[in-house]
Design a protein around this motif. Sequence first.
Motif, PDB file in Angstrom:
ATOM      1  N   SER A   5      35.917 -93.062   8.771  1.00  0.00           N
ATOM      2  CA  SER A   5      36.802 -94.032   8.128  1.00  0.00           C
ATOM      3  C   SER A   5      38.082 -93.365   7.634  1.00  0.00           C
ATOM      4  O   SER A   5      38.029 -92.322   6.955  1.00  0.00           O
ATOM      5  CB  SER A   5      36.086 -94.689   6.941  1.00  0.00           C
ATOM      6  OG  SER A   5      37.009 -95.440   6.177  1.00  0.00           O
ATOM      7  N   PRO A   6      39.237 -93.977   7.916  1.00  0.00           N
ATOM      8  CA  PRO A   6      40.495 -93.425   7.387  1.00  0.00           C
ATOM      9  C   PRO A   6      40.595 -93.537   5.869  1.00  0.00           C
ATOM     10  O   PRO A   6      41.414 -92.846   5.254  1.00  0.00           O
ATOM     11  CB  PRO A   6      41.572 -94.253   8.087  1.00  0.00           C
ATOM     12  CG  PRO A   6      40.892 -95.502   8.525  1.00  0.00           C
ATOM     13  CD  PRO A   6      39.481 -95.122   8.814  1.00  0.00           C
ATOM     14  N   SER A   9      40.506 -90.409   3.664  1.00  0.00           N
ATOM     15  CA  SER A   9      41.701 -89.596   3.426  1.00  0.00           C
ATOM     16  C   SER A   9      42.495 -90.066   2.219  1.00  0.00           C
ATOM     17  O   SER A   9      43.485 -89.422   1.851  1.00  0.00           O
ATOM     18  CB  SER A   9      42.599 -89.626   4.673  1.00  0.00           C
ATOM     19  OG  SER A   9      41.916 -89.109   5.794  1.00  0.00           O
ATOM     20  N   ARG A  10      42.084 -91.174   1.600  1.00  0.00           N
ATOM     21  CA  ARG A  10      42.798 -91.654   0.410  1.00  0.00           C
ATOM     22  C   ARG A  10      42.645 -90.654  -0.739  1.00  0.00           C
ATOM     23  O   ARG A  10      41.591 -90.027  -0.888  1.00  0.00           O
ATOM     24  CB  ARG A  10      42.263 -93.017  -0.022  1.00  0.00           C
ATOM     25  CG  ARG A  10      42.931 -94.186   0.669  1.00  0.00           C
ATOM     26  CD  ARG A  10      42.989 -95.382  -0.250  1.00  0.00           C
ATOM     27  NE  ARG A  10      43.833 -96.433   0.283  1.00  0.00           N
ATOM     28  CZ  ARG A  10      44.237 -97.480  -0.399  1.00  0.00           C
ATOM     29  NH1 ARG A  10      43.892 -97.604  -1.673  1.00  0.00           N
ATOM     30  NH2 ARG A  10      45.004 -98.401   0.142  1.00  0.00           N
ATOM     31  N   ASP A  46      36.016-100.538   1.381  1.00  0.00           N
ATOM     32  CA  ASP A  46      35.793-100.140   2.770  1.00  0.00           C
ATOM     33  C   ASP A  46      34.317-100.311   3.118  1.00  0.00           C
ATOM     34  O   ASP A  46      33.456 -99.617   2.583  1.00  0.00           O
ATOM     35  CB  ASP A  46      36.226 -98.681   2.939  1.00  0.00           C
ATOM     36  CG  ASP A  46      35.959 -98.134   4.336  1.00  0.00           C
ATOM     37  OD1 ASP A  46      35.730 -98.938   5.259  1.00  0.00           O
ATOM     38  OD2 ASP A  46      36.000 -96.897   4.490  1.00  0.00           O
ATOM     39  N   ARG A 198      39.500-102.739  14.170  1.00  0.00           N
ATOM     40  CA  ARG A 198      39.266-101.378  13.704  1.00  0.00           C
ATOM     41  C   ARG A 198      40.492-100.485  13.873  1.00  0.00           C
ATOM     42  O   ARG A 198      40.718 -99.584  13.062  1.00  0.00           O
ATOM     43  CB  ARG A 198      38.052-100.772  14.434  1.00  0.00           C
ATOM     44  CG  ARG A 198      37.595 -99.451  13.850  1.00  0.00           C
ATOM     45  CD  ARG A 198      36.232 -99.052  14.385  1.00  0.00           C
ATOM     46  NE  ARG A 198      35.174 -99.870  13.820  1.00  0.00           N
ATOM     47  CZ  ARG A 198      34.565 -99.639  12.666  1.00  0.00           C
ATOM     48  NH1 ARG A 198      34.937 -98.618  11.907  1.00  0.00           N
ATOM     49  NH2 ARG A 198      33.592-100.426  12.247  1.00  0.00           N
ATOM     50  N   ASP A 199      41.308-100.764  14.893  1.00  0.00           N
ATOM     51  CA  ASP A 199      42.485 -99.915  15.077  1.00  0.00           C
ATOM     52  C   ASP A 199      43.563-100.172  14.029  1.00  0.00           C
ATOM     53  O   ASP A 199      44.590 -99.490  14.015  1.00  0.00           O
ATOM     54  CB  ASP A 199      43.054-100.056  16.486  1.00  0.00           C
ATOM     55  CG  ASP A 199      43.439-101.476  16.844  1.00  0.00           C
ATOM     56  OD1 ASP A 199      43.493-102.329  15.940  1.00  0.00           O
ATOM     57  OD2 ASP A 199      43.689-101.738  18.037  1.00  0.00           O
ATOM     58  N   GLU A 200      43.341-101.148  13.126  1.00  0.00           N
ATOM     59  CA  GLU A 200      44.280-101.396  12.037  1.00  0.00           C
ATOM     60  C   GLU A 200      43.817-100.781  10.716  1.00  0.00           C
ATOM     61  O   GLU A 200      44.495-100.893   9.695  1.00  0.00           O
ATOM     62  CB  GLU A 200      44.498-102.897  11.860  1.00  0.00           C
ATOM     63  CG  GLU A 200      45.175-103.558  13.063  1.00  0.00           C
ATOM     64  CD  GLU A 200      45.436-105.031  12.854  1.00  0.00           C
ATOM     65  OE1 GLU A 200      45.034-105.562  11.797  1.00  0.00           O
ATOM     66  OE2 GLU A 200      46.042-105.650  13.736  1.00  0.00           O
ATOM     67  N   THR A 202      43.588 -97.649   9.823  1.00  0.00           N
ATOM     68  CA  THR A 202      44.418 -96.543   9.346  1.00  0.00           C
ATOM     69  C   THR A 202      45.602 -97.055   8.545  1.00  0.00           C
ATOM     70  O   THR A 202      45.912 -96.541   7.455  1.00  0.00           O
ATOM     71  CB  THR A 202      44.898 -95.688  10.531  1.00  0.00           C
ATOM     72  OG1 THR A 202      43.763 -95.143  11.217  1.00  0.00           O
ATOM     73  CG2 THR A 202      45.786 -94.547  10.050  1.00  0.00           C
ATOM     74  N   ALA A 205      44.303 -98.404   5.226  1.00  0.00           N
ATOM     75  CA  ALA A 205      43.946 -97.338   4.285  1.00  0.00           C
ATOM     76  C   ALA A 205      45.178 -96.674   3.697  1.00  0.00           C
ATOM     77  O   ALA A 205      45.154 -96.218   2.545  1.00  0.00           O
ATOM     78  CB  ALA A 205      43.072 -96.306   4.990  1.00  0.00           C
ATOM     79  N   ALA A 206      46.259 -96.618   4.468  1.00  0.00           N
ATOM     80  CA  ALA A 206      47.489 -95.989   3.989  1.00  0.00           C
ATOM     81  C   ALA A 206      48.395 -96.965   3.255  1.00  0.00           C
ATOM     82  O   ALA A 206      49.436 -96.558   2.720  1.00  0.00           O
ATOM     83  CB  ALA A 206      48.242 -95.373   5.163  1.00  0.00           C
TER      84      ALA A 206
END
Length: 375
Positions: A5-6, A9-10, A46, A198-200, A202, A205-206
Amino acid sequence: MTAPSPFLSRQGAVVLPDVADPGVPSHYGNPNIEQRMLVAGEAIVDLSTRGIVSITGEDRLSWLNSMTSAELTRLPVGASSETLFLDPNGRLEYAAGIIDDGVTAWLLVEADDVAPMVAWLTRMKFMMRVEVADRSAEFARIGMMPAQAPLDLAVASPNGVPLVWTDPWRDVVAGGHQYARGEHPSAEWRWTEVLVFRDELTALAAGPLPAAGSLAAEALRVAAWRPRTSTEADEKTIPHELDWLRSAVHLSKGCYRGQETVAKVHNLGHPPRRLVLLHLDGSDSVLPRHGAVVFADRKGEPTAVGAVTTAAMHHELGPIALAVVRRNVDPGARLTVDEDGTAIAAAQQVIVPSDAGAVADVPRLPRLGAVRRTQ
């Protein structure tokens, strides 16, 4: 297997071992503040490691209706529902949240249930016009408790209908039944999940939306008495024990696998175990693990009567836990939980009462040979 999961990285993301949702942030530094943000409708969670199964084809709803506990044949497009998959003896195998977008029925399930559920459903297709697929690699789930409407997210709508699931646990559904008595804490449970591509993830998360960890969501779930199969259920569980008839069972629909047990226990019997909320002594700052043994004091001797299923630190209630105990445990009994040799005192709050079930008004027949007295 999905990519990491991106959200990991938070800033501040912490992943703890032995949690109900591995692979996503357990918290971001302060689970209590994160709970308050969730309750205020200001944060997302998430849930991208949880599973998603799709069923397409003209027969999808009638097919599911014939096999599971909820009434699904007239499920409106875009509406939310929940259903249980039971074995022939009425024991719980899977639970699924459902959204139907007019083309596809989307099942929200536990991660570990995806593969066996898809395999079993595929075997059960026979001549039905349905196709079953694991969509977890294409879509991801995001949780929230919106105050009014879902937060500003790019919600997936592959067939023109936004895939937003609102947990029906908040109210007793049509055809359902609640065993819990008095005021129910689910009135404050506004749990909602949205599906995103799912490709959204990242970009999400940012993005600017605040995030809460899985521990915050679990604490609010425990306080709402809301069960999960991955935590509250085991190989012996029947829905009555967890008060799951209130949101996922229609008691007057047609036959389905396990229906005989559901009807028999509800109308004539009692579930052998029952769900309780434990208010834990926090003196030792220890939360019991899943499976920690619950003991009751009987004539001065501790007797094992059940097990903790989920423990959490709630931002208002303090340390609490859901546990499944024997039906005949005295509601006033002094309980303790053994956590690796530490005895944690616990006060029991009844969810499923010991007399749950046996709701049918069956007339009592006179004993053979009994003499009827007249005035």
